[in-house]
Design a protein around this motif. Structure first.
Motif, PDB file in Angstrom:
ATOM      1  N   ALA A  23      10.408  29.399 -16.039  1.00 55.46           N
ATOM      2  CA  ALA A  23      10.028  29.390 -14.625  1.00 55.46           C
ATOM      3  C   ALA A  23       9.327  28.084 -14.270  1.00 55.46           C
ATOM      4  N   ALA A  24       8.489  27.580 -15.198  1.00 60.85           N
ATOM      5  CA  ALA A  24       7.805  26.312 -14.953  1.00 60.85           C
ATOM      6  C   ALA A  24       8.788  25.161 -14.918  1.00 60.85           C
ATOM      7  N   ARG A  25       9.781  25.173 -15.799  1.00 59.34           N
ATOM      8  CA  ARG A  25      10.804  24.132 -15.781  1.00 59.34           C
ATOM      9  C   ARG A  25      11.583  24.152 -14.471  1.00 59.34           C
ATOM     10  N   GLU A  26      11.911  25.367 -14.028  1.00 59.65           N
ATOM     11  CA  GLU A  26      12.671  25.497 -12.787  1.00 59.65           C
ATOM     12  C   GLU A  26      11.881  24.961 -11.602  1.00 59.65           C
ATOM     13  N   SER A  27      10.582  25.251 -11.571  1.00 61.06           N
ATOM     14  CA  SER A  27       9.750  24.791 -10.455  1.00 61.06           C
ATOM     15  C   SER A  27       9.591  23.275 -10.445  1.00 61.06           C
ATOM     16  N   GLU A  28       9.700  22.637 -11.624  1.00 60.78           N
ATOM     17  CA  GLU A  28       9.587  21.186 -11.730  1.00 60.78           C
ATOM     18  C   GLU A  28      10.932  20.489 -11.621  1.00 60.78           C
ATOM     19  N   GLY A  29      12.010  21.279 -11.485  1.00 59.30           N
ATOM     20  CA  GLY A  29      13.336  20.693 -11.366  1.00 59.30           C
ATOM     21  C   GLY A  29      13.874  20.144 -12.664  1.00 59.30           C
ATOM     22  N   ILE A  30      13.431  20.699 -13.799  1.00 58.80           N
ATOM     23  CA  ILE A  30      13.865  20.233 -15.120  1.00 58.80           C
ATOM     24  C   ILE A  30      14.963  21.155 -15.628  1.00 58.80           C
ATOM     25  N   GLU A  31      15.978  20.586 -16.304  1.00 56.53           N
ATOM     26  CA  GLU A  31      17.044  21.388 -16.877  1.00 56.53           C
ATOM     27  C   GLU A  31      16.464  22.357 -17.904  1.00 56.53           C
ATOM     28  N   VAL A  32      17.181  23.470 -18.125  1.00 58.15           N
ATOM     29  CA  VAL A  32      16.678  24.517 -19.006  1.00 58.15           C
ATOM     30  C   VAL A  32      16.416  24.008 -20.415  1.00 58.15           C
ATOM     31  N   ASN A  33      17.263  23.079 -20.902  1.00 58.87           N
ATOM     32  CA  ASN A  33      17.095  22.560 -22.257  1.00 58.87           C
ATOM     33  C   ASN A  33      16.058  21.447 -22.338  1.00 58.87           C
ATOM     34  N   THR A  90       6.508  19.088 -18.808  1.00 59.45           N
ATOM     35  CA  THR A  90       5.335  18.305 -19.197  1.00 59.45           C
ATOM     36  C   THR A  90       4.037  19.029 -18.891  1.00 59.45           C
ATOM     37  N   SER A  91       4.070  20.015 -18.002  1.00 59.46           N
ATOM     38  CA  SER A  91       2.833  20.676 -17.589  1.00 59.46           C
ATOM     39  C   SER A  91       2.605  22.020 -18.261  1.00 59.46           C
ATOM     40  N   PHE A  92       3.570  22.467 -19.098  1.00 57.15           N
ATOM     41  CA  PHE A  92       3.449  23.796 -19.711  1.00 57.15           C
ATOM     42  C   PHE A  92       3.061  23.637 -21.174  1.00 57.15           C
ATOM     43  N   PRO A  93       2.062  24.377 -21.661  1.00 58.68           N
ATOM     44  CA  PRO A  93       1.578  24.195 -23.037  1.00 58.68           C
ATOM     45  C   PRO A  93       2.559  24.742 -24.066  1.00 58.68           C
ATOM     46  N   SER A  94       2.409  24.311 -25.318  1.00 57.39           N
ATOM     47  CA  SER A  94       3.199  24.871 -26.403  1.00 57.39           C
ATOM     48  C   SER A  94       2.763  26.313 -26.651  1.00 57.39           C
ATOM     49  N   PHE A  95       3.588  27.049 -27.400  1.00 58.96           N
ATOM     50  CA  PHE A  95       3.292  28.470 -27.605  1.00 58.96           C
ATOM     51  C   PHE A  95       1.945  28.668 -28.287  1.00 58.96           C
ATOM     52  N   PHE A  96       1.653  27.851 -29.302  1.00 59.29           N
ATOM     53  CA  PHE A  96       0.423  28.051 -30.064  1.00 59.29           C
ATOM     54  C   PHE A  96      -0.817  27.655 -29.258  1.00 59.29           C
ATOM     55  N   ARG A  97      -0.650  26.819 -28.253  1.00 64.04           N
ATOM     56  CA  ARG A  97      -1.752  26.534 -27.338  1.00 64.04           C
ATOM     57  C   ARG A  97      -1.819  27.572 -26.228  1.00 64.04           C
ATOM     58  N   TRP A  98      -0.672  28.156 -25.910  1.00 71.21           N
ATOM     59  CA  TRP A  98      -0.588  29.101 -24.791  1.00 71.21           C
ATOM     60  C   TRP A  98      -1.112  30.477 -25.163  1.00 71.21           C
ATOM     61  N   ILE A  99      -0.795  30.922 -26.407  1.00 75.76           N
ATOM     62  CA  ILE A  99      -1.106  32.298 -26.777  1.00 75.76           C
ATOM     63  C   ILE A  99      -2.616  32.495 -26.914  1.00 75.76           C
ATOM     64  N   ARG A 100      -3.090  33.559 -26.318  1.00 79.42           N
ATOM     65  CA  ARG A 100      -4.483  33.982 -26.385  1.00 79.42           C
ATOM     66  C   ARG A 100      -4.475  35.495 -26.591  1.00 79.42           C
ATOM     67  N   PRO A 101      -5.583  36.096 -27.039  1.00 79.77           N
ATOM     68  CA  PRO A 101      -5.590  37.556 -27.214  1.00 79.77           C
ATOM     69  C   PRO A 101      -5.122  38.314 -25.985  1.00 79.77           C
ATOM     70  N   ARG A 102      -5.497  37.838 -24.789  1.00 78.59           N
ATOM     71  CA  ARG A 102      -5.089  38.572 -23.582  1.00 78.59           C
ATOM     72  C   ARG A 102      -3.577  38.479 -23.342  1.00 78.59           C
ATOM     73  N   LYS A 103      -2.922  37.424 -23.893  1.00 73.85           N
ATOM     74  CA  LYS A 103      -1.485  37.291 -23.710  1.00 73.85           C
ATOM     75  C   LYS A 103      -0.720  38.374 -24.466  1.00 73.85           C
TER      76      LYS A 103
END
Length: 469
Positions: free
Chosen positions: A435-445, A449-462
């Motif tokens: 969804a973030a890629r789509e909003s920035e107009g970036i191809e799916v593959n 640049t503004s979305f964190p990696s999974f290991f930075r993104w994941i938190r207990p609440r996630k």
């Protein structure tokens, strides 16, 4: 979260950019292809579901009757030089061979198609059981009951399991659950039939009866099963890819499979022996094994139905965790027949969740195009745990007793549920990232640049996000 899921579902990575020429024509072609490739979600798919169920009955069901045959061999000293460990390895070897051949089966399937591949498996299963009826040494059983039967089962089961998901979309887990219930139904039928046949006709004649039953059921199912026409040419280009193991999400599915197989195989083969260890008679022990298979028959379609309705990864996580909890809460304090029967039924309904939902979950994670090769890779990683699950369990029982084995089995299911829990969080991450890629107009593959990696993104609440995945 609901808006993010909706945008992801309608996003098409092959959709042309606004500046591309002949946009309307390309869009029309894409829409037409999407319509043609949409699974019928029924129709002849139900025939394929029935065929897949029959194949499970006449492969996994016959394989589960090994416990009855094993009891006969041990009580009659049919092979005097064979140890208990030798017999334990024969049961695990057949499953290991089935899984080890995943890449080979996928390659053969890509070249000659599903029908001929399953007919090859039918011949191997028939030949293995017929050959076992003439065995006079323990190594004859290793070759026939272990290697040859497992090879034939792999050609039948892996092919059928890869074909069936292509016929369904919203009913995919339910159809797979119905098909997988054949393993439990076959376990009930063949355990009872093998026990009666051994008493009436002897072990050699029993093997021949099993051989011809398998031949009839698998032959009819192989002839009726067929690929979806629109996928046939596309499948020829797909091959086994070991690089699947470099993907974090695939490794989570592998961990789920390895841990739950260590627990599942132990339950299937050891529960009757546990019954006799607490003072129950052999007949009551065999009943506990039959009830476990009955639970598989009932549970797998139910798990599949709720997976389609509430989320395939979510329901698989919950059911796997339930099996671990049942081991702690019911199996450990079960010292009489009634609570052991209750545990057998409840555990049977959820202990086979992996085999009932692995292909729908894999399709959710990697897509239908990569399903056959990824599924073959996952099967390959399960060779070692399925081979050594029962010998490990017997070793634990011999050294520490059944309490340690019960804790070990329960812990394996809890660990498997934990890996799925993280996979569920990863799926939400993938949806939000697209969804973030789509909003920035970036191809799916591409990479956002503004979305964190999974290991930075994941938190207990996630881990506690609401949503259907």
């Amino acid at each position: 979260m609901g808006d993010i899921e909706l945008r992801h579902c309608h996003h098409n990575s092959n959709e042309p950019s606004p500046s591309a020429p002949d946009e309307s024509n390309l869009t029309s072609i894409n829409n037409s292809e999407a319509f043609e490739d949409a699974p019928p979600n029924g129709g002849y798919g139900w025939v394929c579901t029935f065929c897949c169920c029959m194949i499970n009955i006449h492969t996994w069901g016959i394989n589960s009757s090994w416990g009855v045959i094993l009891a006969h061999f041990l009580s009659n000293s049919t092979y005097p030089n064979a140890s208990h460990l030798d017999y334990a390895f024969i049961g695990g070897l057949s499953i290991a061979m089935c899984l080890l051949l995943g890449p080979v089966v996928t390659k053969v399937y890509n070249i000659i198609g599903s029908k001929l591949t399953m007919l090859m498996g039918t011949g191997l299963v028939f030949g293995s059981l017929l050959g076992a009826s003439y065995s006079t040494e323990i190594w004859h059983l290793f070759l026939s009951q272990g290697i040859c039967f497992g090879t034939g089962m792999g050609f039948l089961y892996i092919t059928a399991t890869a074909v069936l998901p292509e016929w369904f979309s919203t009913r995919r887990s339910f159809s797979m659950g119905l098909a997988a219930s054949g393993a439990g139904l076959g376990g009930v039928l063949y355990n009872l039939a093998a026990g009666a046949a051994i008493q009436a006709m002897g072990i050699a004649a029993t093997y021949r009866v099993l051989a011809f039953c398998a031949l009839g059921g698998n032959l009819i199912s192989s002839l009726l099963m067929k690929d979806r026409r629109s996928f046939r040419e596309e499948r020829r280009g797909r091959t086994f890819n070991h690089r699947d193991l470099s993907h974090f999400e695939v490794l989570l599915m592998v961990l789920w499979g390895v841990t739950t197989e260590l627990g599942y195989v132990t339950l299937v083969y050891s529960l009757p022996n546990y019954a006799t260890s607490i003072g129950l008679n052999p007949q009551q022990g065999s009943i506990t094994g039959a009830i476990l298979n009955l639970g598989l028959t009932i549970g797998r379609p139910l798990v599949g139905y709720f997976s389609d309705a509430l989320g395939r990864i979510t329901i698989s996580t919950v059911m796997t965790a339930f099996c671990g909890l049942f081991c702690f809460a019911i199996w450990i304090p079960a010292y009489s027949f009634a609570p052991l029967i209750l545990f057998s039924l409840l555990a049977g309904m959820v202990c086979g969740t992996f085999w009932g939902t692995i292909t729908p979950v894999t399709a959710e994670v990697v897509g239908l195009n990569r399903l056959p090769s990824t599924f073959a890779m996952i099967c390959l990683t399960l060779v070692v745990p399925t081979t050594f699950a029962e010998p490990v369990a017997l070793s634990i029982v011999a050294s520490s007793g059944y309490l340690s084995t019960q804790v070990y089995v329960a812990s394996m299911f809890i660990l498997g549920a934990t890996s799925l829990w993280v996979l569920r969080s990863w799926k939400f991450y993938e949806i939000e990232m697209k969804a973030a890629r789509e909003s920035e107009g970036i191809e799916v593959n591409g990479a956002s640049t503004s979305f964190p990696s999974f290991f930075r993104w994941i938190r207990p609440r996630k881990l506690f996000l609401n949503g259907r995945v």
